[in-house]
Design an enzyme around this catalytic site. Structure first.
Site, PDB file in Angstrom:
ATOM      1  CG  ASP A  12      12.215  22.339  24.256  1.00 49.92           C
ATOM      2  OD1 ASP A  12      12.319  21.528  23.847  1.00 49.92           O
ATOM      3  OD2 ASP A  12      12.246  22.848  25.432  1.00 49.92           O
ATOM      4  CG  ASN A  52      13.950  20.214  30.139  1.00 49.23           C
ATOM      5  OD1 ASN A  52      14.794  20.700  29.479  1.00 49.23           O
ATOM      6  ND2 ASN A  52      12.665  20.045  29.516  1.00 49.23           N
ATOM      7  CG  PHE A 102       8.954  20.211  22.271  1.00 50.90           C
ATOM      8  CD1 PHE A 102       7.940  19.435  22.356  1.00 50.90           C
ATOM      9  CD2 PHE A 102       8.793  21.510  23.019  1.00 50.90           C
ATOM     10  CE1 PHE A 102       6.806  19.752  23.019  1.00 50.90           C
ATOM     11  CE2 PHE A 102       7.663  21.751  23.743  1.00 50.90           C
ATOM     12  CZ  PHE A 102       6.819  20.880  23.542  1.00 50.90           C
ATOM     13  CD  GLN A 171       5.902  15.208  27.512  1.00 48.90           C
ATOM     14  OE1 GLN A 171       6.330  14.281  28.249  1.00 48.90           O
ATOM     15  NE2 GLN A 171       6.527  16.417  27.589  1.00 48.90           N
ATOM     16  CD  GLN A 172       7.007   9.104  23.075  1.00 43.18           C
ATOM     17  OE1 GLN A 172       6.016   9.545  22.312  1.00 43.18           O
ATOM     18  NE2 GLN A 172       8.158   8.502  22.183  1.00 43.18           N
ATOM     19  CG  LEU A 223      -3.229  17.497  41.138  1.00 42.87           C
ATOM     20  CD1 LEU A 223      -3.843  17.362  42.624  1.00 42.87           C
ATOM     21  CD2 LEU A 223      -3.997  16.429  40.457  1.00 42.87           C
ATOM     22  N   GLY A 224      -1.186  21.043  38.347  1.00 42.61           N
ATOM     23  CA  GLY A 224      -1.034  22.207  37.809  1.00 42.61           C
ATOM     24  C   GLY A 224      -1.309  23.204  38.874  1.00 42.61           C
ATOM     25  N   GLY A 255       6.860  20.518  34.635  1.00 42.97           N
ATOM     26  CA  GLY A 255       6.695  19.175  35.293  1.00 42.97           C
ATOM     27  C   GLY A 255       7.984  18.459  35.386  1.00 42.97           C
ATOM     28  CG  ASP A 256      10.421  18.016  32.039  1.00 42.69           C
ATOM     29  OD1 ASP A 256       9.543  17.032  32.022  1.00 42.69           O
ATOM     30  OD2 ASP A 256      10.647  18.638  31.024  1.00 42.69           O
TER      31      ASP A 256
END
Length: 326
Positions: A12, A52, A102, A171-172, A223-224, A255-256
């Site tokens: 990253d 991750n 990334f 992401q995909q 949901l953040g 999220g990971d």
């Protein structure tokens, strides 16, 4: 539970923009968009969704199996993962391409603009889950963002082998075709998305919300700052709030980390609500650091967070698995 985490392994490059992206966008000029952001910082960190998640699972003591493709520059990263409880014996090393990159720019509102160079990840479809399963019998295969062909192949192989699988297209979704989305999701024991991805998944697959639920066991939507919602057909939704008042240093990998905590608790046989609570506590650890593997899992502070936010019962259930008194 023996979990194989398939997906991206990457480096990253994380940059911070001191302003707000939205202030730089002119609505009447978006079709001619050409912008360059002067950034204040650059952090080069270990990352990739699968790595991750495996890192988090390893820190929680689950001995996860990492399945992905890397380049010849992976040696130092591999040592790091092994030191943190990750089995890298099924990682495919490609001699022709470097490990994926990334590149992510984050503004002061934690909005992000990112690019991803696949590199060796494009070879992930060469990995045969049958051979992985023969080496170490699997209980669950997590199919996370990866080369699209590899995602479909690993899902199909999990079905053929009779292994439960979790779908995490995230992401995909922007690259997967409708048919590929339907192939990756159908029959999943677990489906992970965030709120935006849940809408994008339905659009790509051509399904309504109920049609998705009819094809998966449990749908977990992050949901953040509002936490997480867990949906299952015929049952009321389970909602769990996020850990409040966390100073946000960098959202990359949050999220990971949630998936790591959630799947660890599921593997321990704990209730879904408790699994979501551990996932949210893990997310808070990552949010407070720069880099998706820069955090440290220490049972006592982790349990203290769970106790403060979610109560004694949740802390007690998790303490028994983390090997610490409640």
């Amino acid at each position: 539970m023996r979990i194989a985490v398939t997906g991206s392994i990457a480096t990253d490059h994380l940059m911070a923009f001191p302003g707000r992206f939205v202030d730089q966008l002119l609505p009447d000029q978006l079709e001619h968009l050409s912008l360059s952001f002067l950034v204040d910082t650059l952090q080069v960190r270990r990352g990739g969704v699968a790595a991750n998640i495996a890192f988090g699972l390893g820190g929680l003591g689950l001995d996860p199996l990492l399945v992905g493709a890397v380049g010849p520059d992976f040696a130092e990263y591999e040592v790091w993962l092994k030191e943190h409880g990750v089995d890298t014996g099924s990682v495919y090393v490609c001699a022709e391409h470097q490990t994926a990159r990334f590149m992510c720019l984050t503004d002061q509102d934690t909005n992000q603009i990112a690019a991803f160079y696949a590199g060796a990840m494009a070879e992930a479809g060469r990995i045969d889950l049958r051979a992985v399963h023969e080496r170490t019998p699997l209980d669950l295969v997590l199919v996370s963002p990866n080369d699209p062909g590899a995602m479909v192949r690993h899902t199909e192989q999990a079905r053929e082998l009779g292994i439960d699988f979790a779908a995490d297209p995230s992401q995909q979704l922007a690259r997967l075709t409708g048919g590929e989305v339907r192939a990756v999701v159908t029959g999943a024991r677990w489906l992970f998305t965030n709120e935006y991805e849940s809408a994008l998944l339905r659009e790509r697959a051509g399904w309504g919300r109920q049609e998705v639920l009819e094809r998966v066991g449990t749908w977990v939507t992050t949901l953040g700052a509002q936490g997480v919602r867990i949906d299952r057909t015929g049952e009321p939704a389970v909602t769990v709030g996020a850990v409040p008042d966390v100073r946000a240093e960098d959202p990359t990998g949050v999220g990971d980390a949630f998936r790591s905590g959630f799947l660890a608790a599921v593997g321990w046989g704990l209730p879904l609500e408790t699994a979501a609570q551990l996932g949210c506590a893990m997310s808070a650890l990552v949010l407070a650091t720069v880099g998706s593997q820069a955090y440290e899992i220490r049972p006592e502070p982790l349990l203290a967070t769970v106790r403060t936010v979610y109560g004694e019962r949740a802390a007690g259930l998790l303490a028994a698995k983390l090997g610490r008194p409640a």
